[in-house]
Design an enzyme around this catalytic site. Sequence first.
Site, short mmCIF file in Angstrom:
data_model
loop_
_atom_site.label_atom_id
_atom_site.label_comp_id
_atom_site.label_asym_id
_atom_site.label_seq_id
_atom_site.Cartn_x
_atom_site.Cartn_y
_atom_site.Cartn_z
N THR A 256 44.72 51.24 23.13
CA THR A 256 43.48 50.51 22.90
C THR A 256 42.30 51.41 23.26
OG1 THR A 256 42.37 48.39 23.25
CG2 THR A 256 43.47 49.34 25.16
N ASN A 257 41.11 50.85 23.45
CA ASN A 257 39.94 51.67 23.78
C ASN A 257 39.02 50.89 24.71
OD1 ASN A 257 37.91 50.13 22.13
ND2 ASN A 257 39.34 50.73 20.51
#
Length: 211
Positions: free
Chosen positions: A21-22
């Site tokens: 993810t980020n």
Amino acid sequence: MKLLITAGPTVEPIDPVRYLTNRSSGKMGYALAAAAAKRGHSVLLISGPTSLEIPEGVDYLPIETAEEMYQAVAAQIGKMELAIFAAAVADYTPAKVAEQKIKKSGEEMTITLTRTKDVLGSAREVMGFKGALIGFAAETENVIDNARGKCLRKGCDLVIANDVSRRDIGFDSSENQVTLVYPDREEVLPQDSKEHLAFHLMEVVEDLAES
Ligand code: CTP
């Protein structure tokens, strides 16, 4: 006006317990959705997982992966007059999702990633969207040039650019400083809370949609 906003990160599974993810918190997209609803618009918020509350008066469509984001936008954008893409969509996703938890073995491991679809970049030509199209550009260098490239490449009317190398603004922060990058000009806005900025940005995009 009917408008669609994408927000938050995407989550790309590796195996049943791991994912990529980020750092997107979703704050800017959610602030825009809240401001748009308060200004009387009909808002559909398509979002990856965040810790934020769904703004009052907003229709909410949760997604996890970039592919789910793409499918959700493709199914909904035809009904919209304005679309704002604030989500931090993964550019790559694991080529295969392991069915079982991956066990450790050697000293190194490699995960093969494949490109995801560009949701914003598909809005005009693939999805046939004719309304006002607004993107975001999170950059660490050559902010305006990179943002203008995205604006022209993706057929946007406006790209809202910010410098994510600055630690005091952007991603997880409650403040932001953005530059409005149009196909032929740009305008630097002062640093402000994401809530204030969202109200101002809504005025700007309403004018764009009406012109
Ligand atoms: N975007 C999208 N789908 C993707 C990647 C990006 O809809 N798969 C949208 C984002 O929501 C944002 C804009 O495109 O509005 C720019 O995103 P960014 O990640 O900065 O641009 P990229 O086109 O991915 O370019 P690069 O990673 O090369 O900087």
